[in-house]
Design a protein around this motif. Structure first.
Motif, PDB file in Angstrom:
ATOM      1  N   SER A 145      -9.986   3.119  -1.455  1.00 34.58           N
ATOM      2  CA  SER A 145      -9.276   2.724  -0.240  1.00 34.58           C
ATOM      3  C   SER A 145      -9.864   1.461   0.362  1.00 34.58           C
ATOM      4  CB  SER A 145      -9.310   3.863   0.779  1.00 34.58           C
ATOM      5  OG  SER A 145      -8.637   5.005   0.291  1.00 34.58           O
ATOM      6  N   ASN A 156      -5.970   4.662   4.556  1.00 37.52           N
ATOM      7  CA  ASN A 156      -5.675   4.878   3.142  1.00 37.52           C
ATOM      8  C   ASN A 156      -6.403   6.095   2.591  1.00 37.52           C
ATOM      9  OD1 ASN A 156      -4.159   2.537   3.276  1.00 37.52           O
ATOM     10  ND2 ASN A 156      -5.745   1.237   2.415  1.00 37.52           N
ATOM     11  N   SER A 158      -4.307   0.828  -5.194  1.00 34.56           N
ATOM     12  CA  SER A 158      -3.439  -0.201  -4.652  1.00 34.56           C
ATOM     13  C   SER A 158      -2.994  -1.192  -5.706  1.00 34.56           C
ATOM     14  CB  SER A 158      -4.189  -0.962  -3.562  1.00 34.56           C
ATOM     15  OG  SER A 158      -3.518  -2.145  -3.247  1.00 34.56           O
ATOM     16  N   ASN A 172       0.848  -1.195   0.000  1.00 34.67           N
ATOM     17  CA  ASN A 172       0.000   0.000   0.000  1.00 34.67           C
ATOM     18  C   ASN A 172       0.880   1.240   0.000  1.00 34.67           C
ATOM     19  OD1 ASN A 172       0.771   0.548   2.745  1.00 34.67           O
ATOM     20  ND2 ASN A 172      -0.751  -0.921   3.434  1.00 34.67           N
ATOM     21  N   GLU A 173       0.264   2.404   0.234  1.00 38.88           N
ATOM     22  CA  GLU A 173       0.960   3.676   0.108  1.00 38.88           C
ATOM     23  C   GLU A 173       2.216   3.775   0.966  1.00 38.88           C
ATOM     24  OE1 GLU A 173      -2.272   3.403   0.567  1.00 38.88           O
ATOM     25  OE2 GLU A 173      -3.388   4.752  -0.742  1.00 38.88           O
TER      26      GLU A 173
END
Length: 457
Positions: free
Chosen positions: A403, A432, A358, A53-54
């Motif tokens: 998200s 997210n 994602s 993820n981020e």
């Protein structure tokens, strides 16, 4: 190179980084595994990148130094920004840790990767440097960059980066064995008919539980209709493929287009017939608001497909009312979600800032899906925004929806060793969403809120 160099200098100020959605990578089911081959200081390196993820990604990097083979793991966070005429996607490395044994005092400078493109200039390969100051003389172009396929996940390939006893190694081998030659949730591109106010069925005799998906999508409203349509397709595909993967019959109920009215939604909910072991998922994408004297924390759903229709109690329905209508039918598991504003007579806000959805999905483990959808019971009400806040979206969909799908995919993926948890999906969705908002040009605060009573076996 001068424009690129100026940008490299500018990114030294980055502390908190987020992975954004760029025009060259825009699919929610893009693979999470990549190989990068590069040279730094006359040494050749091969990297195996795992993206979650981020904030969470890591790369195993193998290389020879004085005829000794070494493997190091580097953590990564990322950002995409526009600098002048260039779009730039940057992955910043940190916290290098040797996996193989090395002599005392040996250190590794983490590598940083930079993709740069505009309408006239684009390399598939990234630039790479281990110089934390990004001096131009120390930046080179990587030799190759590619997505790793399931067929690559063999013992001999993985042993370049992992020990045979590591959990990551076992998960990757299992992924290659289970996913190869099969279709798992969200991997298939399914063509679905959208029937206003009707349902479509997918038959299966594997389980006596049915998955009901109710979609209320404002596709006709001019300002955000396009984004809402993207949300609809994403959610339809996701849950239909989940039902197929775990053998659940699937029923879909859609309220869209000029049938997008309060009366039609209430009729659809009233006619919903569910069993005690069923799963009901309600999802709304459209405008939302709250009355000036409203005490309920959850938003009102704006059920008008035309801006010229008067907003009133006859053209709106609260998310809480939907929650009570569905939970009153006593299905085993109920998920009620709304991606909409929660501000005083507000509107969902559209932005041209676009994120990277994602890239964490490489295939779902069916047993994890079963734990979430067959071995869980209770209710979840989930709003994309808190009282007084907007819900933001772009051409790729609502930030909250993106998200949520990201968090769900993380839970069911092979690379997660924990037992899947609805609580973690909710918390990661919130996290997210906020990261996207905090790094969106001109976006204001958006904090999803939830009420959950789900128990898992």
């Amino acid at each position: 190179m001068s424009k690129l160099y100026l940008y490299f200098i500018a990114i030294q100020r980055i502390v908190c980084l987020i992975l954004f959605f760029c025009s060259i990578a825009n699919q929610t089911q893009a693979q999470s595994l990549y190989e990068i081959v590069f040279e730094v200081g006359n040494i050749s390196y091969k990297g195996f990148l795992v993206y979650f993820n981020e904030e969470e990604a890591y790369m195993r990097i193998g290389y020879y130094d004085n005829k000794k083979y070494n493997v190091v793991e580097v953590k990564y966070k990322s950002i995409i920004e526009k600098s002048g005429d260039y779009n730039t996607f940057v992955m910043i490395g940190s916290n290098p840790t040797y996996i193989t044994k090395v002599d005392r005092g040996v250190t590794y400078n983490p590598d940083h990767f930079i993709w740069v493109w505009n309408d006239k200039y684009q390399h598939n390969e990234p630039y790479v440097t281990d110089d934390p100051h990004f001096h131009e003389d120390n930046i080179t172009l990587a030799k190759s960059y590619r997505e790793i396929t399931i067929k690559d996940l063999t013992e001999s390939y993985l042993r370049q980066f992992f020990g045979s006893g590591e959990e990551q190694y076992k998960s990757l081998l299992r992924m290659g064995t289970v996913v190869s030659g099969s279709t798992t949730a969200t991997q298939a591109n399914t063509n679905q008919n959208t029937n206003n106010g009707t349902n479509t069925n997918t038959q299966s005799n594997t389980t006596n539980a049915t998955l009901h998906l109710v979609l209320a999508i404002n596709t006709e409203i001019p300002d955000i209709g396009r984004s809402c349509s993207v949300d609809q397709k994403s959610m339809e595909t996701e849950f239909k493929e989940i039902s197929k993967a775990i053998g659940m019959p699937f029923k879909k109920y859609v309220v869209v287009g000029e049938e997008f009215t309060k009366a039609n939604l209430e009729k659809t909910l009233a006619n919903l017939k569910v069993g005690s072991n069923d799963v009901v998922i309600f999802y709304y994408s459209g405008h939302g608001f709250r009355w000036s004297d409203q005490t309920d924390s959850y938003p009102q759903l704006d059920m008008r497909y035309s801006e010229y229709t008067k907003l009133s109690a006859n053209t709106s329905l609260s998310l809480s009312a939907v929650y009570h209508a569905i939970t009153g039918k006593n299905a085993r598991l109920n998920l009620i979600m709304g991606d909409c504003c929660n501000s005083d007579i507000g509107r969902n806000q559209f932005t041209n800032s676009s994120f990277m959805v994602s890239r964490s999905f490489q295939g779902a483990e069916v047993e994890k899906l079963k734990k979430l959808f067959l071995q869980s019971n209770g209710n979840l009400m989930f709003s994309g925004s808190s009282p007084g806040e907007y819900a933001w979206c772009n051409i790729n969909g609502g930030f909250f929806t993106l998200s949520f799908l990201q968090a769900l995919k993380e839970e069911i993926g092979f690379m997660r060793n924990e037992s899947p948890s609805w609580e973690r999906i909710v918390q990661n969705t919130k996290k997210n969403t906020q990261y996207k908002i905090n790094n969106c040009d001109g976006c204001q605060r958006q904090t999803p809120i939830s009420y959950m009573t789900i128990n898992q076996k």
